[in-house]
Motif scaffolding. Structure first.
Motif, PDB file in Angstrom:
ATOM      1  N   LYS A 125      56.752 -28.959   2.629  1.00 30.64           N
ATOM      2  CA  LYS A 125      57.620 -28.020   2.047  1.00 30.64           C
ATOM      3  C   LYS A 125      59.252 -28.431   2.216  1.00 30.64           C
ATOM      4  O   LYS A 125      59.665 -29.464   2.995  1.00 30.64           O
ATOM      5  CB  LYS A 125      57.728 -27.033   2.351  1.00 30.64           C
ATOM      6  N   LEU A 126      60.009 -28.142   1.738  1.00 28.50           N
ATOM      7  CA  LEU A 126      61.691 -28.851   1.587  1.00 28.50           C
ATOM      8  C   LEU A 126      62.024 -28.126   2.922  1.00 28.50           C
ATOM      9  O   LEU A 126      61.984 -26.811   3.509  1.00 28.50           O
ATOM     10  CB  LEU A 126      62.557 -27.208   1.413  1.00 28.50           C
ATOM     11  N   ASN A 127      62.594 -29.065   3.560  1.00 26.72           N
ATOM     12  CA  ASN A 127      63.440 -28.507   5.157  1.00 26.72           C
ATOM     13  C   ASN A 127      64.695 -27.364   4.691  1.00 26.72           C
ATOM     14  O   ASN A 127      64.568 -26.979   5.838  1.00 26.72           O
ATOM     15  CB  ASN A 127      63.919 -29.807   5.769  1.00 26.72           C
ATOM     16  N   PHE A 128      65.646 -27.286   3.419  1.00 25.36           N
ATOM     17  CA  PHE A 128      66.134 -26.775   3.478  1.00 25.36           C
ATOM     18  C   PHE A 128      65.772 -26.485   2.193  1.00 25.36           C
ATOM     19  O   PHE A 128      65.762 -27.538   1.449  1.00 25.36           O
ATOM     20  CB  PHE A 128      67.921 -27.369   4.217  1.00 25.36           C
ATOM     21  N   ASN A 129      66.906 -25.600   1.250  1.00 27.91           N
ATOM     22  CA  ASN A 129      66.949 -25.265   0.014  1.00 27.91           C
ATOM     23  C   ASN A 129      68.487 -25.462   0.031  1.00 27.91           C
ATOM     24  O   ASN A 129      68.950 -25.854   0.890  1.00 27.91           O
ATOM     25  CB  ASN A 129      67.403 -23.328  -0.454  1.00 27.91           C
ATOM     26  N   SER A 130      68.516 -26.124  -1.158  1.00 29.88           N
ATOM     27  CA  SER A 130      69.768 -27.217  -1.641  1.00 29.88           C
ATOM     28  C   SER A 130      70.304 -26.550  -2.977  1.00 29.88           C
ATOM     29  O   SER A 130      69.435 -26.574  -4.297  1.00 29.88           O
ATOM     30  CB  SER A 130      69.933 -28.015  -1.648  1.00 29.88           C
ATOM     31  N   SER A 131      71.947 -26.238  -3.160  1.00 29.57           N
ATOM     32  CA  SER A 131      72.059 -26.310  -4.685  1.00 29.57           C
ATOM     33  C   SER A 131      73.377 -26.781  -4.518  1.00 29.57           C
ATOM     34  O   SER A 131      73.824 -27.220  -3.740  1.00 29.57           O
ATOM     35  CB  SER A 131      72.483 -24.695  -4.922  1.00 29.57           C
ATOM     36  N   CYS A 132      73.445 -27.447  -6.154  1.00 28.87           N
ATOM     37  CA  CYS A 132      74.918 -27.976  -6.105  1.00 28.87           C
ATOM     38  C   CYS A 132      76.152 -27.197  -7.084  1.00 28.87           C
ATOM     39  O   CYS A 132      75.474 -26.937  -8.224  1.00 28.87           O
ATOM     40  CB  CYS A 132      74.848 -30.135  -6.679  1.00 28.87           C
ATOM     41  N   VAL A 133      76.872 -26.558  -7.091  1.00 27.30           N
ATOM     42  CA  VAL A 133      78.040 -25.771  -7.754  1.00 27.30           C
ATOM     43  C   VAL A 133      79.021 -27.186  -8.106  1.00 27.30           C
ATOM     44  O   VAL A 133      79.134 -27.662  -7.458  1.00 27.30           O
ATOM     45  CB  VAL A 133      78.667 -24.933  -7.036  1.00 27.30           C
ATOM     46  N   PHE A 134      78.289 -27.189  -9.734  1.00 25.48           N
ATOM     47  CA  PHE A 134      79.604 -28.097 -10.802  1.00 25.48           C
ATOM     48  C   PHE A 134      80.833 -27.297 -10.188  1.00 25.48           C
ATOM     49  O   PHE A 134      80.772 -25.994 -11.087  1.00 25.48           O
ATOM     50  CB  PHE A 134      78.825 -28.661 -11.418  1.00 25.48           C
ATOM     51  N   LEU A 135      82.214 -27.717 -10.293  1.00 29.25           N
ATOM     52  CA  LEU A 135      83.161 -26.497 -10.210  1.00 29.25           C
ATOM     53  C   LEU A 135      83.673 -26.429 -11.653  1.00 29.25           C
ATOM     54  O   LEU A 135      83.130 -27.770 -12.428  1.00 29.25           O
ATOM     55  CB  LEU A 135      84.190 -27.662  -9.658  1.00 29.25           C
ATOM     56  N   ILE A 136      84.061 -25.911 -12.186  1.00 27.36           N
ATOM     57  CA  ILE A 136      84.623 -25.880 -13.300  1.00 27.36           C
ATOM     58  C   ILE A 136      86.416 -25.088 -13.129  1.00 27.36           C
ATOM     59  O   ILE A 136      86.281 -24.288 -12.513  1.00 27.36           O
ATOM     60  CB  ILE A 136      83.693 -24.899 -14.169  1.00 27.36           C
ATOM     61  N   ALA A 137      86.539 -26.190 -14.304  1.00 24.67           N
ATOM     62  CA  ALA A 137      88.821 -25.342 -14.102  1.00 24.67           C
ATOM     63  C   ALA A 137      88.997 -24.608 -15.299  1.00 24.67           C
ATOM     64  O   ALA A 137      88.169 -25.304 -16.735  1.00 24.67           O
ATOM     65  CB  ALA A 137      89.359 -27.186 -14.214  1.00 24.67           C
ATOM     66  N   ARG A 138      89.350 -23.904 -15.420  1.00 22.33           N
ATOM     67  CA  ARG A 138      89.627 -23.497 -16.913  1.00 22.33           C
ATOM     68  C   ARG A 138      91.030 -23.448 -16.943  1.00 22.33           C
ATOM     69  O   ARG A 138      91.814 -23.113 -17.570  1.00 22.33           O
ATOM     70  CB  ARG A 138      89.083 -21.430 -16.367  1.00 22.33           C
TER      71      ARG A 138
END
Length: 366
Positions: free
Chosen positions: A279-292
């Motif tokens: 199992k994962l030690n931690f959940n992980s997410s990458c946020v892709f920055l979006i410049a407007r």
């Protein structure tokens, strides 16, 4: 080449994939892929031709330097929505989702008159069937919002045709105009998301075999259509712009560490490949920055509020030059990795980051 003592020849990025394959053969590396297949790893038309010939699920596709021929093919196929893109680019460069002839005409002219991200000419344009994607039925908790695409990235390491999935990542893409733009992703758990791991691993292994990738790393991007995986593209390299330390904390390994192990001690890697998944030690997410916003960056971004967001592991953001409006990964101004024990808490952190994101860009430009 008898005077050379070359141990490994590795492709560090997309631009070096074909060259690395030919050099590895030239230097007679003990383990290397047949360079005759290298064109399939970059040319998306040849890639899907190879899948089709091998009986592996693939996208309907066509290429031409003629707009009338592209329009004729779309009409013959009776496809209502198509995707136009360069044949050999990367990073969601110049991808256009088209629903009518005028969309296709505009996209063709934009692509055909520009260079790809590696400064190559787009003499021919690739048109593909748009995949009406969803998620696996085993993963569907809520309906997918309109204008959102769900994509899976599967990263692999191979030794002598024995493949291993280092990680699987679910990616959410949103539409900005006609362009699909990366929003954020979620690292899949090998245990809790066992169905995803099993089904995508089996499919990607068949893709790697069809493309002739028997050694080294692979980065495959797929969508799920009618509960079945369908390849978008596979690259014989690692993905770019990621924080490997986040995956190491979450999984206990990352694709690069496994690749090195497979080169230095192939037998140990093959033994690791046989171990039960954890199992994962931690959940992980990458946020892709979006410049407007767009303009010359005049001051260092103030990201103190981001640093205080729960679970933030690392922040990478453009600090100089010209900030461009985000329409692809190529002009994405950075990424933020968030780790945590609870996916819901990570989603809250993503929301907090997005709420402050526009203010960060405004301050950078004033």
């Amino acid at each position: 080449m008898s005077g050379c003592s070359v141990k490994f020849v590795l492709a560090g990025c997309e631009f070096g994939v074909e060259l690395a394959a030919h050099l590895a053969a030239l230097f007679e590396m003990p383990r290397h892929n047949d360079p005759i297949h290298a064109v399939r790893w970059r040319d998306k038309y040849e890639m899907h031709e190879a899948l089709s010939q091998a009986g592996v699920s693939s996208i309907k596709h066509f290429k031409s330097d003629s707009l009338p021929k592209l329009l004729s093919w779309v009409k013959e196929q009776k496809i209502s929505t198509v995707v136009l893109k360069p044949i050999k680019s990367a990073g969601s460069d110049n991808i256009h989702i088209c629903t009518c002839d005028s969309d296709i005409e505009q996209a063709f002219r934009v692509i055909n008159s520009s260079k790809d991200v590696f400064f190559g000419s787009n003499d021919e344009v690739l048109v593909q069937q748009y995949l009406d994607n969803s998620d696996f039925k085993s993963e569907q908790l809520i309906d997918k919002s309109e204008g959102v695409d769900v994509e899976y990235c599967v990263n692999t390491v191979s030794v002598d045709g024995q493949h291993y999935v280092s990680e699987i990542i679910r990616v959410y893409r949103t539409r900005i105009g006609a362009s699909p733009v990366h929003d954020y992703n979620q690292l899949m758990c090998p245990v809790d998301n066992a169905d995803v791991y099993s089904r995508l691993s089996m499919y990607v292994y068949s893709v790697l075999d069809a493309l002739g990738i028997q050694q080294g790393v692979g980065h495959s991007e797929l969508m799920v259509v009618d509960d079945q995986p369908v390849l978008l593209e596979t690259a014989a390299r690692m993905p770019g712009g990621i924080d490997l330390s986040a995956y190491t904390r979450a999984l206990g390994h990352n694709q690069l560490s496994l690749w090195i192990d497979s080169l230095i001690n192939p037998q140990a890697f093959l033994e690791y490949r046989q171990r039960p998944r954890d199992k994962l030690n931690f959940n992980s997410s990458c946020v892709f920055l979006i410049a407007r916003h767009t303009g010359l960056i005049k001051r260092t971004p103030n990201i103190e509020l981001w640093k205080a967001i729960p679970g933030v592991h690392s922040i990478k953001i453009q600090c100089e030059g010209v900030l461009k409006q985000t329409i692809s990964l190529e002009n994405c101004p950075g990424q933020v990795f968030i780790l945590g024990n609870d996916r819901a808490a990570i989603q809250d952190s993503i929301q907090r980051l997005r709420e402050n994101e526009s203010c960060v860009y405004k301050e950078m430009l004033t």
